[in-house]
Design a protein around this motif. Sequence first.
Motif, short mmCIF file in Angstrom:
data_model
loop_
_atom_site.label_atom_id
_atom_site.label_comp_id
_atom_site.label_asym_id
_atom_site.label_seq_id
_atom_site.Cartn_x
_atom_site.Cartn_y
_atom_site.Cartn_z
N GLY A 98 0.82 -1.22 0.00
CA GLY A 98 0.00 0.00 0.00
C GLY A 98 0.84 1.26 0.00
O GLY A 98 0.61 2.18 -0.79
N GLY A 99 1.85 1.29 0.90
CA GLY A 99 2.74 2.45 0.96
C GLY A 99 3.55 2.61 -0.31
O GLY A 99 3.76 3.74 -0.78
N GLY A 100 4.00 1.48 -0.87
CA GLY A 100 4.80 1.54 -2.10
C GLY A 100 4.03 2.13 -3.26
O GLY A 100 4.53 3.01 -3.98
N TYR A 101 2.80 1.65 -3.48
CA TYR A 101 1.98 2.19 -4.57
C TYR A 101 1.66 3.67 -4.35
O TYR A 101 1.67 4.47 -5.30
N PHE A 102 1.41 4.05 -3.09
CA PHE A 102 1.10 5.46 -2.81
C PHE A 102 2.31 6.35 -3.10
O PHE A 102 2.18 7.42 -3.71
N ILE A 103 3.51 5.91 -2.68
CA ILE A 103 4.73 6.69 -2.91
C ILE A 103 5.00 6.84 -4.40
O ILE A 103 5.32 7.94 -4.88
N HIS A 104 4.87 5.74 -5.14
CA HIS A 104 5.11 5.79 -6.59
C HIS A 104 4.06 6.67 -7.28
O HIS A 104 4.39 7.41 -8.23
N TRP A 105 2.81 6.63 -6.82
CA TRP A 105 1.77 7.48 -7.40
C TRP A 105 2.04 8.96 -7.10
O TRP A 105 1.88 9.82 -7.97
N MET A 106 2.47 9.25 -5.90
CA MET A 106 2.71 10.64 -5.50
C MET A 106 4.01 11.18 -6.11
O MET A 106 4.09 12.35 -6.51
N ILE A 107 5.05 10.34 -6.17
CA ILE A 107 6.36 10.76 -6.70
C ILE A 107 6.74 9.79 -7.83
O ILE A 107 7.44 8.80 -7.59
N PRO A 108 6.30 10.03 -9.05
CA PRO A 108 6.58 9.11 -10.17
C PRO A 108 8.06 8.91 -10.43
O PRO A 108 8.46 7.89 -11.02
N GLY A 109 8.90 9.87 -10.01
CA GLY A 109 10.34 9.76 -10.23
C GLY A 109 10.96 8.60 -9.47
O GLY A 109 12.07 8.15 -9.80
N ILE A 110 10.30 8.13 -8.42
CA ILE A 110 10.78 6.96 -7.67
C ILE A 110 10.19 5.71 -8.30
O ILE A 110 8.97 5.54 -8.31
N PRO A 111 11.00 4.81 -8.87
CA PRO A 111 10.48 3.59 -9.49
C PRO A 111 9.65 2.78 -8.50
O PRO A 111 9.85 2.88 -7.28
N LEU A 112 8.75 1.96 -9.00
CA LEU A 112 7.85 1.20 -8.13
C LEU A 112 8.63 0.29 -7.18
O LEU A 112 8.29 0.21 -5.98
N ALA A 113 9.66 -0.39 -7.69
CA ALA A 113 10.45 -1.28 -6.83
C ALA A 113 11.14 -0.49 -5.72
O ALA A 113 11.20 -0.93 -4.56
N ALA A 114 11.67 0.70 -6.04
CA ALA A 114 12.31 1.55 -5.03
C ALA A 114 11.28 2.06 -4.04
O ALA A 114 11.57 2.20 -2.83
N ALA A 115 10.04 2.35 -4.52
CA ALA A 115 8.96 2.79 -3.63
C ALA A 115 8.58 1.66 -2.67
O ALA A 115 8.33 1.90 -1.48
N PHE A 116 8.56 0.41 -3.18
CA PHE A 116 8.31 -0.74 -2.30
C PHE A 116 9.41 -0.86 -1.24
O PHE A 116 9.14 -1.17 -0.08
N ALA A 117 10.65 -0.63 -1.68
CA ALA A 117 11.78 -0.71 -0.74
C ALA A 117 11.63 0.33 0.36
O ALA A 117 11.85 0.04 1.55
N LEU A 118 11.27 1.55 -0.01
CA LEU A 118 11.09 2.62 0.97
C LEU A 118 9.96 2.28 1.94
O LEU A 118 10.10 2.42 3.16
N ALA A 119 8.83 1.81 1.41
CA ALA A 119 7.70 1.44 2.27
C ALA A 119 8.06 0.27 3.18
O ALA A 119 7.66 0.23 4.35
N ALA A 120 8.84 -0.69 2.66
CA ALA A 120 9.23 -1.86 3.45
C ALA A 120 10.12 -1.47 4.62
O ALA A 120 9.93 -1.96 5.74
#
Length: 677
Positions: A98-120
Amino acid sequence: MDLLMTILLLMGCLLISNIISHYVPSIPTALTQIVLGVIIAFAFKHTSFELEEEWFFLLFVAPILYNDGKYFPREELWKMRRSIFGNSLILVLLTTIGGGYFIHWMIPGIPLAAAFALAAILSPTDPVAVNGIAKRIHIPEKVLNLVKGESLINDASGIVAFNYAIAAVVTGYFSLKDAILNFSYLFLAGAVLGLIFALILTLIRFNLRKEGINDVVFHSLLQILAPFVIFIITEELLHASGVIAVVVAGIIHSLISRRFETSIAEEQVLTENIWSIILFVLNGIVFLLLGLNIPLSMSETIADPNIGNLKAIGYVIAIGFVILAIRFVWSYISAFYEYRLSKNKDIEVPNVKIALLTSLTGVRGTVTMAGVLSIPFFLNNGDAFPERSLILFLTAGVILFTLICATVFLPFLCKDELNEDEKIIDKNLIDAKNRLLSAGIKAIESELNDKNEAVAYELIHEYKHISQNLRFEQTSNAVEKKFNQQEMVEIQLIALKAERKYINELMGKSEIDEQVFKALDKSLDYREEVFLRNPSQDTMFLVRKLMRATKIFYKKFRKRKEIKLNNLKLVKDIQLKSFQAAIEALEEYLRSHEGSNAAQDVILYYRTMINRFKGNVVKYNEENIKQKEELRIKAMDIERSAVRNMYESGEITREESNELRRYINYIESVILYKHAE
């Protein structure tokens, strides 16, 4: 040299943070350390602390999680196993996705995998960070146990998910099937290897003991090195999860060591003391590093023309809010289902307040920061890691956000939950300690004779000083503290008045000349000034005292013909008798004010002064040290009897009696400690 100076600077900041926390307990120590890190970053712009990414997990995460595993409270946490495993696994998964998809949606410059890493990496909670807040307010025990229990497992699960997401970013390859299989291998293999290594380590230790290698320092060092060795072998050689391995190894070590606590008691005490220092340093340094990295990551973030100050802060608040919101929704739903499924009728009905408390106590901290600092600078193809500085800034910001939210809102939510019983327990414990000290003083007085008089009075003075500090600690009200200080001043002035009266009587009878009278009167005036001075002038008073001592030191080499030996002897005799007059006045005061601790303290002070004037000053030779040790041991024997009597009569609880016994044992261990080469 630069590395050494940086480490010393960080250590100094850790000490300063603890001092600040003592005077400003409303601010968590972790928050203070972050601020100090920011100050260092601005004050020493050329100071840097860089480590290879794999070193962060080895140096910080491995020992911290191993220690968490050692203190795994089985009974309490087993009762909450559904909530703990739900928060540790399902909530981590929900936060990551959930956090990963939200981060990637809000900041497209962060790739989805990196957004998942940040949320994790934002999913693990840190009970250490919230401990400072829990000390001054009453957070429900169930909530605190849940945070402690889940942190043990979600640290590991969050880091495993983070590592896999980072690997996907670095390699550019992701397969759901491979991810599930690899995750399962990392988790299960890590757990099995942790169990095996813990058993091997235990076997090694017992075989070494059979061979006669019983040195406690050696075995303690072996325990300290254990998490580092287990982590390296599991990660580097067997490619499983070193994080899971050290957690399991810590739990197994705890289960085994409990069966042999008495046989390795000295080793246990030494090891626990070493671990407490290591963990204090590691936890503190991580928060200092967080503060150190905030200015750099922020400057690189706002340097991006598409991101300004307000936008960057907005990202932090939005991510922090979503992370806490996911935790809040899950906490309420899981509590509701646990209530429905539980057969225990005493289980609490789920409510919004408990869900909010559970959410806010989920502060992010050490593991989160150590994890994000391990993000590599480059991908496998040589390109820079996408938005590394922004991810670092967002992580630091969310940690700060959760800390500030907990600091501000937890006291507000718990204002009706203030536990008066805890205050009563603290008061009872301090009262019991004072009774122990009084029993110890009586034991010392009963052994007092001409040979040990000087040592006995010095020891009694130490006991009185400890008792006075305990009474001051017990007095939480500022008005009451001021009243106690005023009472002490009034009693000292009563004693001083008795001294002055005696000297005036001698002058009236012409038993002393005017020169001696003026010298004594001036001394009394000076002491009265000391009693009535403002406490804020302590520093100036000490400076003036040092200057006077220096002058006396140099003047003693000069010949002063005007002072004769018979006058010195006369002054000494007069002072001894004036001290005795002061004691008589204070004893008269005690008859009408029975139980005045301040009066007893001042009487002891005068008796000590009389003893010193008679020349019975403690000289730290072998005989006096032995006398003092014997008196202490006799006093402690009486104190132990007092603890047993108070417990058997129901005046103190089992926990309080254990605390008092530990208090006595600490003192005894220092007295009987013998340095071994």
